[in-house]
Write an enzyme that holds these catalytic residues in place. Sequence first.
Site, short mmCIF file in Angstrom:
data_model
loop_
_atom_site.label_atom_id
_atom_site.label_comp_id
_atom_site.label_asym_id
_atom_site.label_seq_id
_atom_site.Cartn_x
_atom_site.Cartn_y
_atom_site.Cartn_z
N ARG A 201 0.83 -1.19 0.00
CA ARG A 201 0.00 0.00 0.00
C ARG A 201 0.88 1.26 0.00
NH1 ARG A 201 -3.61 -1.50 5.17
NH2 ARG A 201 -1.59 -2.41 5.73
N LYS B 13 1.53 2.03 7.26
CA LYS B 13 1.89 1.25 8.44
C LYS B 13 2.77 2.04 9.39
CE LYS B 13 0.86 -2.17 9.46
NZ LYS B 13 -0.32 -2.47 10.33
N TYR C 98 -1.13 4.71 10.54
CA TYR C 98 -1.50 3.75 11.58
C TYR C 98 -0.31 3.57 12.52
CZ TYR C 98 -5.68 2.19 9.03
OH TYR C 98 -6.91 2.12 8.41
N HIS D 291 -0.85 1.79 16.23
CA HIS D 291 -1.09 0.62 17.08
C HIS D 291 -0.01 0.52 18.17
CE1 HIS D 291 -4.24 -0.74 14.36
NE2 HIS D 291 -3.40 -0.62 13.36
N GLU E 120 -5.97 4.91 13.63
CA GLU E 120 -6.88 3.98 14.29
C GLU E 120 -7.60 4.55 15.50
OE1 GLU E 120 -2.91 3.23 16.35
OE2 GLU E 120 -3.59 3.61 14.29
N SER F 15 -10.64 -2.54 8.35
CA SER F 15 -11.31 -3.60 9.10
C SER F 15 -12.25 -4.37 8.18
CB SER F 15 -12.10 -3.00 10.27
OG SER F 15 -11.24 -2.40 11.21
N VAL G 7 -11.77 -8.92 17.87
CA VAL G 7 -12.07 -8.10 19.05
C VAL G 7 -11.19 -6.86 19.05
CG1 VAL G 7 -12.07 -8.07 21.56
CG2 VAL G 7 -12.73 -10.14 20.36
N LEU G 8 -11.79 -5.70 19.33
CA LEU G 8 -11.04 -4.45 19.36
C LEU G 8 -11.45 -3.61 20.55
CD1 LEU G 8 -9.16 -2.30 17.98
CD2 LEU G 8 -11.24 -1.41 16.91
N ILE H 188 -4.28 -8.83 15.67
CA ILE H 188 -2.85 -8.94 15.94
C ILE H 188 -2.14 -7.59 15.97
CG2 ILE H 188 -2.19 -9.28 13.52
CD1 ILE H 188 -0.72 -11.09 16.63
N ASP H 189 -2.67 -6.60 15.25
CA ASP H 189 -2.08 -5.25 15.30
C ASP H 189 -2.12 -4.68 16.72
OD1 ASP H 189 -1.08 -4.68 12.77
OD2 ASP H 189 -3.04 -4.12 12.00
N MET I 296 -2.70 -7.58 6.91
CA MET I 296 -3.49 -8.37 5.96
C MET I 296 -3.94 -7.56 4.74
SD MET I 296 -5.84 -10.70 8.50
CE MET I 296 -6.81 -11.36 7.15
#
Length: 371
Positions: A15, A75, A94, A96, A118, A134, A239-240, A269-270, A301
Amino acid sequence: MRVGCPKEIKNHEYRVGLTPESARELTHQGSEVWIETGAGMGIGATDAEYEAAGARIVEGPDPIFAECEMVVKVKEPQAEERAKLRPDQVLYTYLHLAPDPEQTADLVKSGVTAIAYETVTGPGGQLPLLKPMSQVAGRMSIQAGASALEKAHGGRGVLIGGVPGVLPGKVVVIGGGVVGFNAAQMAVGLGGDVEILDRDPDVLERVGTFFEARAATRFSNKTNLEEAVCAADLVIGAVLIPGAAAPKLVTRDLLKQMKPGAVLVDVAIDQGGCFETSRATTHAEPTYVVDDIVHYCVANMPGAVARTSTYALNNVTLPHALRIAKMGWKEALRANPHLAEGLNVHAGKVTYRAVAEELGYDYLPVAEALG
């Protein structure tokens, strides 16, 4: 403002932070845009297209990190990129941070102003800059899980949709938010036996109404979760908790009760993952096996479908980028409290409460950071 977009360097990340169309919008507004040569090749965007949009092509990332007032990425910055950040610079990407103490420490040390996609909010507590990725990750989780279920890839050898006379695969989706909803849509479309777990009655009502008899819903308590996971061929972790580390819902002990060859896909996983045995993987080596259970934990992903993902992401990130470039970051955040929620680090301080609490930093409220 001079806005720079470097080429992404994370493993198999194709990306890019700005499309040629986004670069054109920024230059049209009066901003100067620098693009690292080859940055858009992963989505089929050439240097010539960026130049036609009014951007300047530069060799390597160094000029961007050294001279641009705002750096736009996809990222989180890798270690070598973090070393180039500086106090008078805005990083918009992003991040995380909660499960990533090394990155957080480097950003704090750099003095950069870091705005995380995020945690930018929308009306009703939505996360509009996270939502498109997402959606992509939720849909991809079923593709990835279906492939991992193949015997040649270590799985049980189960076809999600089954065939006449043979039962379909059992798909359990933990979390009924954006990721879980999109995963369930794909699994239902393939003909799977789908069950969605969540703790929010409103979410359960919403997804139950949408799917009707095509998918079952179940309240997510410890007993129900364990029963569902043990019966599953494929489990999607969706789940977030915004900005915070994901809770570990599937323990190592529970793996021993699952069907050998079952697959776990951890879309959280992030944020550290929602399975105790999760560790981040890459598209180059996406899976590993623990106690006969296949784990798919790729941390980027959507990067595998880079063109779709980049354009979906730019649709939601560009409006804020335009505001920051036109108004400056302080005025843009003062004018838009939703964007202000994205401020995670500023001038050596952590400005997002969940990150500060998770990693043990003193918390600086955004209002104080804005002066």
